[in-house]
Design a protein around this motif. Structure first.
Motif, PDB file in Angstrom:
ATOM      1  N   GLY A 138      -1.617  15.901  -0.717  1.00  0.00           N
ATOM      2  CA  GLY A 138      -0.750  16.176  -0.648  1.00  0.00           C
ATOM      3  C   GLY A 138      -0.535  15.966   0.776  1.00  0.00           C
ATOM      4  N   ALA A 139      -1.313  16.523   1.547  1.00  0.00           N
ATOM      5  CA  ALA A 139      -0.927  16.506   3.084  1.00  0.00           C
ATOM      6  C   ALA A 139      -0.876  14.226   3.276  1.00  0.00           C
ATOM      7  CB  ALA A 139      -1.771  16.599   3.995  1.00  0.00           C
ATOM      8  N   ALA A 140      -1.677  13.930   3.029  1.00  0.00           N
ATOM      9  CA  ALA A 140      -1.599  12.178   2.645  1.00  0.00           C
ATOM     10  C   ALA A 140      -0.939  11.679   2.514  1.00  0.00           C
ATOM     11  CB  ALA A 140      -2.272  12.115   2.079  1.00  0.00           C
ATOM     12  N   LEU A 141       0.201  12.156   1.517  1.00  0.00           N
ATOM     13  CA  LEU A 141       1.603  12.095   0.946  1.00  0.00           C
ATOM     14  C   LEU A 141       2.496  12.505   1.968  1.00  0.00           C
ATOM     15  CD1 LEU A 141       1.308  12.243  -3.301  1.00  0.00           C
ATOM     16  CD2 LEU A 141       1.534  10.030  -1.941  1.00  0.00           C
ATOM     17  N   ALA A 142       2.328  13.110   2.079  1.00  0.00           N
ATOM     18  CA  ALA A 142       3.471  13.822   3.190  1.00  0.00           C
ATOM     19  C   ALA A 142       3.743  13.286   4.706  1.00  0.00           C
ATOM     20  CB  ALA A 142       3.508  15.116   3.758  1.00  0.00           C
ATOM     21  N   GLU A 143       2.598  12.759   4.910  1.00  0.00           N
ATOM     22  CA  GLU A 143       2.053  11.812   6.145  1.00  0.00           C
ATOM     23  C   GLU A 143       2.675  10.368   5.063  1.00  0.00           C
ATOM     24  OE1 GLU A 143      -0.716  12.694   8.890  1.00  0.00           O
ATOM     25  OE2 GLU A 143      -1.780  14.008   7.182  1.00  0.00           O
ATOM     26  N   GLY A 144       2.314  10.024   4.354  1.00  0.00           N
ATOM     27  CA  GLY A 144       2.815   8.508   4.013  1.00  0.00           C
ATOM     28  C   GLY A 144       4.382   8.614   3.666  1.00  0.00           C
TER      29      GLY A 144
ATOM     30  N   CYS B 204       1.102  18.366  -5.527  1.00  0.00           N
ATOM     31  CA  CYS B 204      -0.639  17.933  -5.910  1.00  0.00           C
ATOM     32  C   CYS B 204      -0.469  19.624  -5.765  1.00  0.00           C
ATOM     33  CB  CYS B 204      -0.486  17.518  -3.682  1.00  0.00           C
ATOM     34  SG  CYS B 204       0.142  15.005  -4.181  1.00  0.00           S
ATOM     35  N   ALA B 205      -0.020  20.547  -5.737  1.00  0.00           N
ATOM     36  CA  ALA B 205      -0.484  22.179  -5.872  1.00  0.00           C
ATOM     37  C   ALA B 205      -0.828  21.955  -7.234  1.00  0.00           C
ATOM     38  CB  ALA B 205       1.232  22.637  -6.710  1.00  0.00           C
ATOM     39  N   ILE B 206      -2.048  22.732  -6.709  1.00  0.00           N
ATOM     40  CA  ILE B 206      -3.037  22.807  -8.391  1.00  0.00           C
ATOM     41  C   ILE B 206      -4.025  23.975  -7.893  1.00  0.00           C
ATOM     42  CG2 ILE B 206      -5.324  21.671  -7.337  1.00  0.00           C
ATOM     43  CD1 ILE B 206      -3.393  20.959 -10.942  1.00  0.00           C
TER      44      ILE B 206
ATOM     45  N   ILE C 220       3.550  12.669 -10.091  1.00  0.00           N
ATOM     46  CA  ILE C 220       2.462  13.508 -10.823  1.00  0.00           C
ATOM     47  C   ILE C 220       1.559  13.422 -10.517  1.00  0.00           C
ATOM     48  CG2 ILE C 220       2.194  16.061 -11.936  1.00  0.00           C
ATOM     49  CD1 ILE C 220       5.438  15.565 -13.154  1.00  0.00           C
ATOM     50  N   PRO C 221       0.221  13.674  -9.836  1.00  0.00           N
ATOM     51  CA  PRO C 221      -1.219  12.606  -9.937  1.00  0.00           C
ATOM     52  C   PRO C 221      -2.115  13.077 -11.265  1.00  0.00           C
ATOM     53  CG  PRO C 221      -0.767  12.838  -7.020  1.00  0.00           C
ATOM     54  CD  PRO C 221       0.264  14.081  -8.168  1.00  0.00           C
ATOM     55  N   ALA C 222      -2.329  12.226 -11.569  1.00  0.00           N
ATOM     56  CA  ALA C 222      -3.295  12.144 -12.682  1.00  0.00           C
ATOM     57  C   ALA C 222      -4.341  12.844 -12.165  1.00  0.00           C
ATOM     58  CB  ALA C 222      -3.521  11.364 -13.980  1.00  0.00           C
ATOM     59  N   ASP C 223      -5.048  13.419 -13.344  1.00  0.00           N
ATOM     60  CA  ASP C 223      -6.684  14.335 -12.838  1.00  0.00           C
ATOM     61  C   ASP C 223      -7.354  13.455 -14.548  1.00  0.00           C
ATOM     62  OD1 ASP C 223      -9.226  14.527 -12.334  1.00  0.00           O
ATOM     63  OD2 ASP C 223      -8.316  16.064 -10.908  1.00  0.00           O
ATOM     64  N   ASP C 224      -7.780  12.803 -14.846  1.00  0.00           N
ATOM     65  CA  ASP C 224      -8.561  13.140 -16.394  1.00  0.00           C
ATOM     66  C   ASP C 224     -10.139  13.288 -16.710  1.00  0.00           C
ATOM     67  OD1 ASP C 224      -8.345  12.875 -19.210  1.00  0.00           O
ATOM     68  OD2 ASP C 224      -9.227  10.261 -19.312  1.00  0.00           O
ATOM     69  N   VAL C 225      -9.919  14.826 -16.410  1.00  0.00           N
ATOM     70  CA  VAL C 225     -11.121  15.295 -16.638  1.00  0.00           C
ATOM     71  C   VAL C 225     -11.545  16.360 -18.013  1.00  0.00           C
ATOM     72  CG1 VAL C 225     -12.264  15.472 -14.667  1.00  0.00           C
ATOM     73  CG2 VAL C 225     -10.485  17.874 -15.664  1.00  0.00           C
TER      74      VAL C 225
END
Length: 222
Positions: A19-25, A90-92, A139-144
């Motif tokens: 989330g922080a990296a996307l904000a800076e990008g 990115c809030a999780i 909305i990033p995925a995470d397939d677990v």
């Protein structure tokens, strides 16, 4: 709220990690960032980095699981800017790894409150703001889902992604654009909890993954 740019990006879960990296990008691409997270100190550090790079941010120390706060935020954005160009979500909530039969009911509830219910509420609030500017949601995925001991996080994340993918299918023609990229494994605090002792030197850094996701997002936008 003040902004020097007419391009507006909301990043939920902006205090650290992807989330922080996307904000800076996004800030580097000329967006004014509305950075939302519960942790004020980490948000202030993010703001310092964004401003040192010559961009601007508005800090929103809020909890996405509080519907009244999200309604207030959406109303403020509508009044100030009339719309939203990018929403990166990115809030999780990552509950401890636990056998399925031993999940603490409070962890189960927190997981679904943040990962599923809050996402549903934000989609409803932000859809018209994104439509107003022909915007993009990420909305990033995470397939677990289905992995051993991931029942609480995996089930709630799977619910979030099913919701996001349905929204994506429904908006193909009229918008807004909805993207569900899968980041490579990164050395985040969340991953450290799930994989203690892992060799983190082999993982992709958050800034590189954010840059890759944004490159794909804006290539598709073009």
């Amino acid at each position: 709220m003040d902004a020097s740019s007419d391009k507006i990006a909301l990043v939920t879960g902006a205090s650290r990690g992807l989330g922080a990296a996307l904000a800076e990008g996004l800030a580097a691409r000329g967006f004014h960032i509305i950075a939302l997270a519960r942790t004020s100190g980490a948000l202030e550090e993010l703001d310092d980095r964004i401003r040192a790079a010559g961009s601007t941010a508005t800090l929103a120390p809020m909890d996405v699981t509080k519907p009244e706060a999200m309604i207030q935020l959406a109303g403020a954005m509508a009044e100030r800017w009339g719309g939203l160009d990018v929403w990166a979500h990115c809030a999780i909530h990552a509950a401890p790894l636990t056998p399925a039969g031993h999940i603490d009911p409070r962890d189960w509830q927190k997981s679904f409150d943040c990962n599923a219910h809050a996402t549903h509420g934000l989609i409803a609030l932000l859809h018209p703001l994104l439509m107003a500017r022909k915007g993009t949601a990420i909305i990033p995925a995470d397939d677990v889902a289905g992995h051993a001991y991931y029942a609480s996080y995996g089930a709630s994340k799977a619910a979030q992604m099913s919701l996001a993918q349905s929204w994506q299918a429904e908006t193909q023609k009229l918008g807004p654009r909805v993207l569900t990229p899968t980041p490579a494994p990164m050395p985040t605090a969340l991953r450290a909890r799930f994989h203690p002792g892992e060799d983190r030197s082999r993982l992709s850094d958050c800034a590189s993954e954010a840059a890759r996701i944004l490159e794909q997002a804006f290539a598709k936008a073009g």
